[in-house]
Write a protein that holds these residues in place. Structure first.
Motif, PDB file in Angstrom:
ATOM      1  N   ASP A 130     -44.236   9.983 -24.592  1.00  0.00           N
ATOM      2  CA  ASP A 130     -43.659   9.785 -23.269  1.00  0.00           C
ATOM      3  C   ASP A 130     -44.493  10.477 -22.196  1.00  0.00           C
ATOM      4  OD1 ASP A 130     -41.874   9.124 -21.247  1.00  0.00           O
ATOM      5  OD2 ASP A 130     -40.672  10.919 -21.559  1.00  0.00           O
ATOM      6  N   LEU A 159     -47.651   8.111 -21.923  1.00  0.00           N
ATOM      7  CA  LEU A 159     -47.441   6.709 -21.549  1.00  0.00           C
ATOM      8  C   LEU A 159     -46.436   6.523 -20.427  1.00  0.00           C
ATOM      9  CD1 LEU A 159     -47.340   5.056 -25.097  1.00  0.00           C
ATOM     10  CD2 LEU A 159     -49.296   5.368 -23.576  1.00  0.00           C
ATOM     11  N   VAL A 199     -42.933   6.527 -20.407  1.00  0.00           N
ATOM     12  CA  VAL A 199     -41.990   5.520 -20.887  1.00  0.00           C
ATOM     13  C   VAL A 199     -40.852   5.347 -19.884  1.00  0.00           C
ATOM     14  CG1 VAL A 199     -40.370   4.984 -22.759  1.00  0.00           C
ATOM     15  CG2 VAL A 199     -42.560   6.072 -23.270  1.00  0.00           C
ATOM     16  N   VAL A 252     -35.578   3.531 -21.932  1.00  0.00           N
ATOM     17  CA  VAL A 252     -36.084   3.678 -23.300  1.00  0.00           C
ATOM     18  C   VAL A 252     -35.944   5.135 -23.741  1.00  0.00           C
ATOM     19  CG1 VAL A 252     -38.125   3.431 -24.789  1.00  0.00           C
ATOM     20  CG2 VAL A 252     -37.671   1.749 -22.985  1.00  0.00           C
ATOM     21  N   LYS A 253     -36.176   6.055 -22.796  1.00  0.00           N
ATOM     22  CA  LYS A 253     -36.079   7.473 -23.125  1.00  0.00           C
ATOM     23  C   LYS A 253     -34.685   7.842 -23.627  1.00  0.00           C
ATOM     24  CE  LYS A 253     -39.356   8.605 -19.441  1.00  0.00           C
ATOM     25  NZ  LYS A 253     -39.524   9.277 -18.152  1.00  0.00           N
TER      26      LYS A 253
END
Length: 427
Positions: A175, A178, A180, A184-185
């Motif tokens: 994370d 990228l 995120v 999504v986290k």
């Protein structure tokens, strides 16, 4: 959930919802060379020594004098403590080395709460939680040599716990690199908890509080799969609650240190008062993971305390949250753990309107910084940081962080007092 606040040169965030970020930094991924950057500031060892006394004094008194703990069990706890002490010094040495590597890869940030001052233009190495996580894993894996045998009943769950923590460190670092999306986290801890949930062989029952037994008609209730669902949700909450209660130098690590210290003392008290070998082993299991977490976190705090020489990143907040969730689950004191997390629960409730999209959520939910006075002013964003500023008025970043950590410590003391009051009546 809120993760690292970054402005990336190559990232287009136009299609993403506003981030509910609380970390007091903004990272840069520009192609600038980092090889000529100056070394990070030295650790604040004096501050850490004073803070450590707050935990060491009651810990050593309880384990050596107040309680008559089994010699073999005490030996295992003290061996783990010795390894943790070694881990502290190793982490102190590793963080400057890791800082040079992340700077080379342009993983650094600028402190938003110092914008407009000379400190606001300093590159601060990002994602240093990876160094803490690696040392923690090495310590806890090495400890198996001194404590567990091949036929140990706890070995499977111990390794499953380490697998979940390792998985969470990997996802946290992913994370950090990228960036995120926050939706999504939210579910990442669910995947990381799978090794623990699949290997869990303990009971799935809860003890009904005594005042409710006449209405329920049972002393013990078996929840079955619902209990495992609860375990997964607890892992999600603990991980993300550490992550969104942030925004100040030292706050993420500081709250982890305070909660870990409370967990450690709670476990020693339970071991000292219990006559049930299985109950004692469950709390000893928790100690074996909490002591390395506390030691390595103190090492990180020596660099992350105001003014921060490094940023911890989502790697650390994920790792710390998952570790505390794991010890609460396998130590069978999740209710106590949630009371230790009272400030995080309050912060979550304050954040809920923005997290749910009911109220507009900006990318950064940080207080306003005045470079002329050096003071922070609370905004209307739903965080405990802003709530305290609105309640107590303008404060410096350091004094606000200390106030929040004192509030965290008072929450833990309230938990101990509540357990003492309800003992024998509630359960």
């Amino acid at each position: 959930m809120a993760m690292a606040a970054r402005r990336r040169a190559f990232t287009d965030t136009s299609d993403n919802p506003p981030q509910t970020e609380d970390l007091s930094k903004t990272a840069s991924k520009t192609p600038e060379a980092a090889s000529h950057d100056p070394p990070i500031a030295p650790p604040k060892s004096g501050f850490i020594l004073k803070l450590s006394i707050c935990f060491l004094a009651p810990y050593l008194y309880l384990i050596n004098y107040y309680y008559n703990i089994d010699k073999d069990l005490k030996r295992s706890i003290l061996i783990n403590a010795s390894l943790s002490l070694v881990g502290y010094f190793v982490t102190i040495r590793m963080i400057p080395v890791a800082s040079r590597y992340v700077l080379r890869r342009n993983l650094f940030g600028y402190d938003i709460n110092k914008k407009g001052t000379p400190q606001g233009s300093v590159k601060v190495p990002e994602s240093l939680g990876i160094a803490v996580g690696i040392v923690f894993l090495v310590l806890t894996i090495s400890f198996q040599y001194f404590n567990f045998t091949a036929d140990s009943n706890w070995l499977v769950e111990y390794n499953a716990a380490l697998a979940s923590i390792c998985f969470m460190i990997l996802l946290g670092f992913m994370d950090d690199v990228l960036d995120v999306p926050w939706r999504v986290k939210l579910i990442l801890p669910s995947f990381a908890a799978l090794p623990l949930l699949m290997a869990y062989a303990g009971h799935t029952t809860i003890i009904i509080p005594k005042p409710l037994i006449p209405y329920v008609g049972l002393d013990i209730l078996d929840l079955g799969w619902i209990y495992k669902l609860y375990m997964g949700l607890l892992a999600v909450f603990c991980t993300n609650s550490i992550n969104i209660h942030a925004g100040l130098n030292g706050l993420e690590v500081g709250q982890t240190v305070v909660i870990s210290g409370a967990i450690l003392i709670h476990n020693i008290m339970q071991i000292g008062t219990s006559q049930n070998p299985e109950h004692m082993q469950a709390h000893a299991f928790s100690v074996y993971l909490v002591q390395p977490l506390l030691a390595t976190s103190l090492a990180l705090l020596s660099y992350n305390w105001y003014p921060s020489a490094v940023f911890v990143g989502d790697t650390y907040t994920y790792f710390a949250g998952m570790t505390m969730a794991v010890v609460g689950i396998l130590g069978h004191y999740s209710e106590t753990l949630l009371i230790f997390f009272l400030p995080q629960i309050l912060n979550f409730l304050l954040s809920l309107p923005q997290l749910s999209g009911y109220v507009k959520c900006p990318r950064h939910r940080l207080p306003r910084f005045d470079p002329q006075t050096g003071l922070l002013t609370g905004t209307n964003d739903g965080t405990l940081v802003n709530f305290f500023l609105r309640l107590f008025g303008q404060k410096t970043e350091k004094s606000l962080c200390i106030l929040l950590l004192v509030f965290q410590a008072l929450g833990c003391c309230f938990c101990f007092m509540l357990r003492w009051i309800l003992t024998g009546w509630y359960k």
